[in-house]
Design an enzyme around this catalytic site. Structure first.
Site, PDB file in Angstrom:
ATOM      1  N   HIS A  84       0.841  -1.195   0.000  1.00 11.88           N
ATOM      2  CA  HIS A  84       0.000   0.000   0.000  1.00 11.88           C
ATOM      3  C   HIS A  84       0.880   1.251   0.000  1.00 11.88           C
ATOM      4  O   HIS A  84       0.675   2.150  -0.800  1.00 11.88           O
ATOM      5  CB  HIS A  84      -0.938   0.006   1.206  1.00 11.88           C
ATOM      6  CG  HIS A  84      -1.985   1.065   1.142  1.00 11.88           C
ATOM      7  ND1 HIS A  84      -3.073   1.107   2.001  1.00 11.88           N
ATOM      8  CD2 HIS A  84      -2.119   2.152   0.342  1.00 11.88           C
ATOM      9  CE1 HIS A  84      -3.823   2.158   1.716  1.00 11.88           C
ATOM     10  NE2 HIS A  84      -3.262   2.816   0.727  1.00 11.88           N
ATOM     11  N   GLU A 137       0.734   7.986  -3.404  1.00 13.66           N
ATOM     12  CA  GLU A 137       1.670   7.603  -2.340  1.00 13.66           C
ATOM     13  C   GLU A 137       2.922   8.479  -2.362  1.00 13.66           C
ATOM     14  O   GLU A 137       3.446   8.856  -1.311  1.00 13.66           O
ATOM     15  CB  GLU A 137       2.045   6.124  -2.469  1.00 13.66           C
ATOM     16  CG  GLU A 137       0.898   5.166  -2.209  1.00 13.66           C
ATOM     17  CD  GLU A 137       0.287   5.330  -0.829  1.00 13.66           C
ATOM     18  OE1 GLU A 137       1.039   5.392   0.156  1.00 13.66           O
ATOM     19  OE2 GLU A 137      -0.955   5.406  -0.739  1.00 13.66           O
ATOM     20  N   HIS A 141       3.090  10.823   0.810  1.00 14.02           N
ATOM     21  CA  HIS A 141       4.014  10.247   1.783  1.00 14.02           C
ATOM     22  C   HIS A 141       5.476  10.309   1.352  1.00 14.02           C
ATOM     23  O   HIS A 141       6.359  10.589   2.157  1.00 14.02           O
ATOM     24  CB  HIS A 141       3.631   8.791   2.057  1.00 14.02           C
ATOM     25  CG  HIS A 141       2.222   8.604   2.505  1.00 14.02           C
ATOM     26  ND1 HIS A 141       1.772   9.014   3.743  1.00 14.02           N
ATOM     27  CD2 HIS A 141       1.143   8.054   1.873  1.00 14.02           C
ATOM     28  CE1 HIS A 141       0.490   8.709   3.867  1.00 14.02           C
ATOM     29  NE2 HIS A 141       0.080   8.143   2.743  1.00 14.02           N
TER      30      HIS A 141
END
Length: 310
Positions: A84, A137, A141
């Site tokens: 993920h 992502e 992040h």
């Protein structure tokens, strides 16, 4: 006139000196500041990297159930744990996130590893472009990890590290090595936690998806933590996942959002839609009234089967 000016100045000085302190004045900036300035550059503070693996069958089901127009797709084979993301996280806080507002995702930087990403960093949300998960992502992040960790400071490094960690720390390997836990069965939270703890030697986090229609809980994600030197660490302090006491378990606590008193289903296929089930078979009223579930409890190489009424 001069006296009046002096009085006004004195009052202003007193106000500045004795005004109520700002509510952030007493905070320890080393522990509570969201960002620090280092060499003229804003650096967002975090404590851990959460490497999150997810079970794509559950992720697919969750996506389908949370929107009428949602279409999910699975990797081939479907019964493999996928990535993920890698999430920089400040303890007991959500984030940081989107640390570089000017960053642009460039998928061409991932060309050398794109085939591996397509197999192991899978986007189950088929309503969206295939690379939309990677873009999300990285921007949310990856840009935060890139600020503080040289090994993660480019797209290629960030996603390459995820692939490396999956190879070294696969949940599939953990379940196969410790407990022979297989999809298609119910397990207790204690059994899942023991297998993971014995394999990783750390307290990882187990995340469940709760189906409001069936009141079932599905195994969804396993989160493994690393420090900023990329060494393994315990996953305490993750918002939304609490440390739960497990009575009569060799590993006495678990970090999770799952209900420890109920079985956790580890699905081997995406559950069918309700209308599909109704077309295939008619369930008698008596069958609907009483539902049993088999929970597999694995301990010291022995498998104990418990049938419970739910």
């Amino acid at each position: 006139m001069k006296l009046s000016i002096r009085i006004i100045c004195a009052l202003l000085f007193a106000h500045l000196c004795f005004a109520a302190p700002n509510r952030y004045d007493d905070e320890d900036s080393r522990e509570n500041s969201i960002a620090a300035v280092e060499q003229g550059k804003q650096v967002h503070q975090f404590d851990l990297l959460i490497f999150t693996q997810r079970w794509p069958i559950t992720a697919c089901y969750e996506w389908r159930e949370t929107g009428k127009e949602h279409i999910c797709g699975l990797p081939t084979p479907a019964t493999v744990w996928t990535i993920h993301g890698i999430w920089p996280t400040k303890l007991n806080t959500i984030g940081p996130a989107f640390c570089n507002k000017s960053a642009i995702f460039d998928v061409s930087q991932l060309s050398p590893i794109e085939p591996q990403l397509e197999a192991h960093w899978v986007n189950v949300e088929k309503n969206k472009p295939d690379d939309s998960l990677w873009e999300h992502e990285w921007l949310k992040h990856g840009t935060c990890a890139a600020e503080a960790i040289e090994q993660l400071n480019t797209e290629a490094k960030y996603f390459g590290q995820g692939l490396s960690w999956l190879e070294q720390h696969s949940v599939s390997a953990a379940f196969a090595t410790n407990g022979d836990i297989k999809p298609g069965f119910n397990y207790s939270l204690s059994t899942l936690n023991k297998a993971l703890y014995d394999y990783y030697g750390r307290n990882v986090a187990i995340e469940c998806f709760f189906d409001r229609k069936t009141h079932q809980q599905f195994l969804n994600e396993v989160r493994i933590c690393f420090d900023k030197q990329l060494q393994s660490a315990d996953c305490d302090g993750i918002v939304g996942l609490e440390r739960i006491v497990l009575p009569n378990s060799r590993v006495g606590t678990v970090i999770s959002n799952c209900n420890a008193a109920k079985p956790i289903f580890y699905p081997d296929a995406v559950p069918k839609k309700q209308e599909e089930e109704e077309e295939e078979k008619e369930v008698s009223q008596s069958d609907r009234d009483v539902v049993y579930e088999t929970v597999y409890e694995i301990s010291d190489g022995r498998t104990e089967i418990e049938v419970i009424l739910v």
